[in-house]
Design an enzyme around this catalytic site. Structure first.
Site, short mmCIF file in Angstrom:
data_model
loop_
_atom_site.label_atom_id
_atom_site.label_comp_id
_atom_site.label_asym_id
_atom_site.label_seq_id
_atom_site.Cartn_x
_atom_site.Cartn_y
_atom_site.Cartn_z
N HIS A 1 0.84 -1.19 0.00
CA HIS A 1 0.00 0.00 0.00
C HIS A 1 0.88 1.25 0.00
O HIS A 1 1.97 1.23 0.57
CB HIS A 1 -0.90 -0.03 1.24
N ASP B 1 -11.10 2.01 -1.00
CA ASP B 1 -10.15 2.91 -0.33
C ASP B 1 -10.85 3.73 0.74
O ASP B 1 -10.55 4.91 0.93
CB ASP B 1 -9.42 3.82 -1.33
#
Ligand code: MN
Length: 355
Positions: free
Chosen positions: A185, A311
């Site tokens: 990430h 997200d």
């Protein structure tokens, strides 16, 4: 609200790059932010979200720390059945080694508690402290064997160090042995590269995150990580940080660079860079609800390696679910995108039949 009250559809929507922060982690962050030599990227990232009076920042902070009613309400409103959740960036990776090694299991235990409270809705990723690769490997094992988690989240570089350095490879060894994919990430850029992005306001999710995380992924490929760990799986968000679009040029220029022996760090590999992208990576669409990019990524990767992600809470945009839903996609590809690929990759148990 339970999953059974969600509208019926022929698949579960599983969002795979969703974030949380234990309140205790924010306390540690406050102490780091108070230091005179605080990392500039961290200050721009969490310094903004934690200190800005803007409604967007305050809303995100409220959502980040919640693993119960508020989160489930937002999931219901957006039609998300399951969230796969990782410790928000930069997780423990901004902390000193001892604090990071001590706090990662605390965060994982809190997430595991939430999974027990909401077993149909929340799935956890294992946070680790790369600062101590052996401890990180042990935490992956504990996460799998004791907490029922089957994936790892690493927020890109750790204080300017990349996982392409073999000193970190005990992490990959554990991930491969335990069959846990690693979600690579984004993190704020290291100080050595961020300044030119900050002056243009492009250091964050708008562009800088993708540049830095894409670099990280490519460094793994060129360092030969996947020749050493051929079964290792890395997950990239944000449509693969644009790497599928680069694939042709990566292959051409990697071959040319090897041939010219231009860099000691670029040695021959067993496969082409694009082969590793297709065989050792999965990609999520987090933050990108755009049909042409999704179709290209599915064509390049194959439909079994592209997954849905929202997200949350950074891009909580329920209308994007509808955009994705309405894309021209074969029904089995849509089901793979929203459900099947995530169930397989994260080892998520099938939904209990509703009565
Ligand atoms: Mn994210």
């Amino acid at each position: 609200m339970s999953a059974t009250s969600l509208p019926q559809r022929p698949y579960r929507r599983i969002a795979t790059e969703e974030a949380f922060s234990p309140p205790q982690m924010l306390e540690i962050y406050r102490r780091i932010l108070d230091k005179p030599d605080v990392d500039v990227g961290f200050k721009h990232l969490m310094g903004f979200y934690m200190q800005s009076p803007s409604e967007r920042a305050q809303h995100i902070m409220r959502c980040l720390v919640d693993l119960d009613d508020l989160r489930l309400q937002h999931m219901d409103e957006a039609g998300v059945d399951v969230q796969v959740i990782g410790l928000t960036s930069p997780g423990v990776q901004i902390m000193d080694k001892d604090t990071a090694v001590a706090f990662a299991p605390v965060a994982n235990d809190l997430l595991a508690d939430a999974m027990r409270r909401h077993p149909d809705r929340l799935v956890g990723m294992i946070a680790v402290a790369p600062q101590d690769p052996q401890a990180a490997a042990r935490e992956i094992e504990r996460g799998v064997q004791q907490l029922g988690m089957h994936s790892v989240v690493i927020n890109s570089h750790t204080q300017g160090e990349y996982l392409s350095d073999p000193k970190f490879w005990p992490i990959f060894e554990a991930a491969q042995a335990l069959d846990t994919p690693i979600y690579l990430h984004p993190n704020a850029m290291p100080a050595s590269m961020i300044q030119h992005f900050i002056e243009a306001g492009l250091d964050g999710a708008i562009y800088g995150f993708g540049v830095e995380t894409g670099l990280h992924a490519l460094r793994l490929i060129t360092a030969g990580v996947f020749d050493r760990f051929p079964k290792l799986q890395i997950i990239l968000g944000h449509m693969g940080e644009a790497l599928p679009f680069w694939a042709y040029r990566l292959d051409y220029m990697h071959a040319a660079t090897v041939k010219s022996q231009r860099y000691p760090s670029v040695q021959p590999l067993q496969r082409k860079p694009s082969d590793y992208l297709r065989e050792n990576f999965h990609i999520t669409n987090s933050g990108v609800a755009w049909g042409p990019a999704l179709k290209f990524t599915q064509d390049f990767m194959g439909p079994d390696r592209v997954l849905y992600a929202m997200d949350y809470p950074y891009q909580y945009a329920p209308q994007e679910v509808e955009i994705l839903e309405n894309l021209d996609m074969a029904p089995q590809v849509r089901k793979a995108f929203f459900q099947d690929n995530a169930e397989r990759l994260f080892k998520i148990a099938p939904a209990k039949p509703s009565i």
